[in-house]
Design an enzyme around this catalytic site. Sequence first.
Site, PDB file in Angstrom:
ATOM      1  N   GLN B 262       0.828  -1.194   0.000  1.00 48.21           N
ATOM      2  CA  GLN B 262       0.000   0.000   0.000  1.00 48.21           C
ATOM      3  C   GLN B 262       0.870   1.255   0.000  1.00 48.21           C
ATOM      4  O   GLN B 262       0.621   2.218  -0.730  1.00 48.21           O
ATOM      5  CB  GLN B 262      -0.903  -0.002   1.244  1.00 48.21           C
ATOM      6  CG  GLN B 262      -2.159   0.785   1.116  1.00 48.21           C
ATOM      7  CD  GLN B 262      -3.016   0.328  -0.056  1.00 48.21           C
ATOM      8  OE1 GLN B 262      -3.563   1.158  -0.744  1.00 48.21           O
ATOM      9  NE2 GLN B 262      -3.116  -0.965  -0.316  1.00 48.21           N
ATOM     10  N   HIS B 265       2.330   2.939  -3.210  1.00 49.78           N
ATOM     11  CA  HIS B 265       1.486   3.670  -4.174  1.00 49.78           C
ATOM     12  C   HIS B 265       1.906   5.131  -4.275  1.00 49.78           C
ATOM     13  O   HIS B 265       2.202   5.630  -5.338  1.00 49.78           O
ATOM     14  CB  HIS B 265       0.011   3.593  -3.777  1.00 49.78           C
ATOM     15  CG  HIS B 265      -0.692   2.418  -4.360  1.00 49.78           C
ATOM     16  ND1 HIS B 265      -0.857   2.238  -5.698  1.00 49.78           N
ATOM     17  CD2 HIS B 265      -1.273   1.334  -3.764  1.00 49.78           C
ATOM     18  CE1 HIS B 265      -1.507   1.112  -5.923  1.00 49.78           C
ATOM     19  NE2 HIS B 265      -1.770   0.531  -4.769  1.00 49.78           N
ATOM     20  N   GLU B 330     -10.481   1.620   3.278  1.00 45.72           N
ATOM     21  CA  GLU B 330     -10.680   1.178   1.906  1.00 45.72           C
ATOM     22  C   GLU B 330     -10.429  -0.338   1.816  1.00 45.72           C
ATOM     23  O   GLU B 330     -11.249  -1.083   1.311  1.00 45.72           O
ATOM     24  CB  GLU B 330      -9.711   1.931   0.995  1.00 45.72           C
ATOM     25  CG  GLU B 330      -9.845   1.563  -0.477  1.00 45.72           C
ATOM     26  CD  GLU B 330      -8.706   2.125  -1.323  1.00 45.72           C
ATOM     27  OE1 GLU B 330      -7.691   2.586  -0.760  1.00 45.72           O
ATOM     28  OE2 GLU B 330      -8.830   2.080  -2.560  1.00 45.72           O
ATOM     29  N   HIS B 331      -9.258  -0.785   2.326  1.00 45.81           N
ATOM     30  CA  HIS B 331      -8.912  -2.208   2.335  1.00 45.81           C
ATOM     31  C   HIS B 331      -8.755  -2.672   3.776  1.00 45.81           C
ATOM     32  O   HIS B 331      -8.016  -2.045   4.542  1.00 45.81           O
ATOM     33  CB  HIS B 331      -7.563  -2.456   1.646  1.00 45.81           C
ATOM     34  CG  HIS B 331      -7.491  -1.954   0.233  1.00 45.81           C
ATOM     35  ND1 HIS B 331      -6.835  -0.791  -0.106  1.00 45.81           N
ATOM     36  CD2 HIS B 331      -7.980  -2.470  -0.925  1.00 45.81           C
ATOM     37  CE1 HIS B 331      -6.925  -0.612  -1.421  1.00 45.81           C
ATOM     38  NE2 HIS B 331      -7.621  -1.608  -1.945  1.00 45.81           N
ATOM     39  N   ASP B 364      -6.339  -6.333  -5.921  1.00 51.56           N
ATOM     40  CA  ASP B 364      -6.013  -5.247  -6.852  1.00 51.56           C
ATOM     41  C   ASP B 364      -6.056  -5.712  -8.295  1.00 51.56           C
ATOM     42  O   ASP B 364      -6.255  -4.906  -9.206  1.00 51.56           O
ATOM     43  CB  ASP B 364      -4.595  -4.723  -6.578  1.00 51.56           C
ATOM     44  CG  ASP B 364      -4.529  -3.900  -5.316  1.00 51.56           C
ATOM     45  OD1 ASP B 364      -5.590  -3.438  -4.862  1.00 51.56           O
ATOM     46  OD2 ASP B 364      -3.414  -3.716  -4.773  1.00 51.56           O
ATOM     47  N   HIS B 423     -53.409  18.593  -8.322  1.00 54.10           N
ATOM     48  CA  HIS B 423     -53.061  17.215  -7.958  1.00 54.10           C
ATOM     49  C   HIS B 423     -54.302  16.493  -7.435  1.00 54.10           C
ATOM     50  O   HIS B 423     -54.591  15.360  -7.823  1.00 54.10           O
ATOM     51  CB  HIS B 423     -51.991  17.190  -6.860  1.00 54.10           C
ATOM     52  CG  HIS B 423     -50.596  17.487  -7.328  1.00 54.10           C
ATOM     53  ND1 HIS B 423     -50.206  18.724  -7.794  1.00 54.10           N
ATOM     54  CD2 HIS B 423     -49.489  16.703  -7.414  1.00 54.10           C
ATOM     55  CE1 HIS B 423     -48.920  18.676  -8.123  1.00 54.10           C
ATOM     56  NE2 HIS B 423     -48.461  17.464  -7.901  1.00 54.10           N
TER      57      HIS B 423
END
Lengths: 433, 433
Positions: B262, B265, B330-331, B364, B423
């Site tokens: 991670q 990145h 996220e993960h 991934d 209406h």
Amino acid sequence: MIDMRRLKSSDADFGRQLDELLAWESVADTQVEDTVAEILRQVRDRGDAAVIEYTNHFDRRNLQSAAEFSLSQADLEAALERIPAAERESLEAAAARIRDYHRHQLQESWQYREADGTVLGQQIAPMERVGIYVPGGKASYPSSVLMNAIPARVAGVDSVAMVVPAPDDQLNDLVLAAAAIAGVDRLYTIGGAQAVAALAYGTESIEGVDKIVGPGNIFVAAAKRAVFGRVAIDMIAGPSEILVICDGETDPDWIAMDLLSQAEHDQQAQSILLSPDADFIDSVAVSLEKLLADLPRRDIAAQSLAERGALIRVDSIEEAIAVSNRIAPEHLEVSVEEPEQYLPQIRHAGAIFLGRYTAEALGDYCAGPNHVLPTSGTARFSSPLGVYDFLKRSSIIYCSPQGADKLGRIAGNLARGEGLEAHARSARYRVKG
Amino acid sequence: MIDMRRLKSSDADFGRQLDELLAWESVADTQVEDTVAEILRQVRDRGDAAVIEYTNHFDRRNLQSAAEFSLSQADLEAALERIPAAERESLEAAAARIRDYHRHQLQESWQYREADGTVLGQQIAPMERVGIYVPGGKASYPSSVLMNAIPARVAGVDSVAMVVPAPDDQLNDLVLAAAAIAGVDRLYTIGGAQAVAALAYGTESIEGVDKIVGPGNIFVAAAKRAVFGRVAIDMIAGPSEILVICDGETDPDWIAMDLLSQAEHDQQAQSILLSPDADFIDSVAVSLEKLLADLPRRDIAAQSLAERGALIRVDSIEEAIAVSNRIAPEHLEVSVEEPEQYLPQIRHAGAIFLGRYTAEALGDYCAGPNHVLPTSGTARFSSPLGVYDFLKRSSIIYCSPQGADKLGRIAGNLARGEGLEAHARSARYRVKG
């Protein structure tokens, strides 16, 4: 006389005329955005104190403390007791139908196991906290409370908070009663950008939420747009629209009143009729003129019809559906014989009302489906508000040793192709020998 | 030595420390927004000519006509033939798994009939046209092409267009090959805000789309935000994150490499380990130091770990899950014995990786689930990219005469309560006698 636009799909420049008819774009207003940015900043930094100041200023109130803008469950129940029995029964009947329909939208977590023992799936869970914005004053609609709160409740959201401004300390009992029926947990009598900010950031007395839904004025819309990303929001709605397709065999008074029910919303609302029957179009025009005369909101409806309405002659029902797909209307009435045969051809529409008996107004209140619908052609890519808007998903991956071996080789290759060596090594650690 | 943050959940100010660790906010940059607004305006007004000018300027190209930024299916197939066989096989295997998994997300239209004959339901249909943004240069990832295009294809979208910039005329063959495998229909070698504008508004040579998905730099993100509403967009992603929960029984090298995968990145990526085992945490710290040394992207990974990483001692796995729910990662790797027992407690996470063999990197590339996931705590209210992101719904209401009678009375009452007389009348026309 309403000077309503008349078009023919056979006209050479029909495409251009249609584009002109539909042209509508929300204008970004820099001054509004700046005002809203300052309100958001103040509420984020100073919490309740800022909410109280803005509320006293914009809503002409005299709040001294946060406790004064919080209503209790007892306050909501009291409103429910105060309203006339007929209205209470109608609200409860509508709520029951909306709840039944939305239960069909619940989704289940799922998993599957592969031959080598690897398990894949998706876990579906409700959001924790949701905030509902309800406008105050004239546009304070109890139906809107039901339509926004019930799907969140059906989804299983832990806490549903609602904000509704009380300008000059005025609140609508029907709105409070609807909140009681819909199962709103907390109600704050605040509105505008300051209420959106309080829901997005939280204050000492208001817990921040994960998603904010519900309609509002230009300040509310700008505030929702600004907090989008920090919290989720629903679509920002444009003016309401109806497209009626009629074969000419429905009572022209019925069709005219359906068009008027949309036109009475506001001057920007749009009502369009498509029919292959020229005489029927003339009859509807006569009915519109006649029925408009004694409507309480006739000035608004007349302006809407004159500025944004249209009566369009088409060659066939099939062609009407093609035009409708191009428009992607919020509300589509298919007032023809055996309407269900056309469903497969209908590609884009927020809600589809089939047959001569299905007035669009039934969907606004009590048929069951949601009345929060994509406007201005956004039905091309968005959906009615629903239970799915209050659920979210987590992917599940559980590799067996064999599965990790197989996948580790593939992932290792692809990670090296992308120049991500730690990814490759992490994957390859689980590859055997 | 990496100076990595060490926290203990038993510390009195753990809550504050955690908030500090997680603090990250995308900063709105007015200068970027102004630049993007001008690019959007130019492309909207002048179409291809503006796209060509901006592309020549920003990507140092020498395009003379729109035809030069369009690739044909033959160009994509040629790239697929050029790449090494091992990479082609890996891409095809990954694509097949992603397709299989996403097929489980298809949803069916549904209807039900009430006792009085009224039919209610929802029609689910794919969007017509989708555009995928793929970054150029170093961050041009073939896996991203598969993850964005395949769900749209599985949903049944008519046309999938892709844009990828070619700075200095350079294109990545793996990216073009992935586009061929994923079934992209049209590929344009343009990028930046001008590509987003072309997809949103359409030009002479590029058909406008209904939704734009895919990652990009700050200009792309600002452009997507600006066209949101005219078209749909996916979430605007923050830096990538991983949270690993480990009982201390997994090989510390494996866990360290998962954290590093991670961290490599970018500098803003976030890697966090939660464990009840203090000795294990020390071992992972030693492994990190050791494994970092020969990583090609060690400078990026080291900075990410030092600035945003953390090793957190907790009292139990249950407490680790509570902390994870607060972070909404996220993960999430749950590297423990019998991990499935914890699933019901996991409330918020983009993707959940269960067991010691499930490296996050498998997700991934090729496990099957999508790698486009909610970041920065937005898993509280959003979901992995999926087939559902390319479908939309239309409500269906078909009232029988009996149903219209019953509903017309309720709607009439509620419409009068809201002051909407047209209406009420439209609904009441369908009430018998």
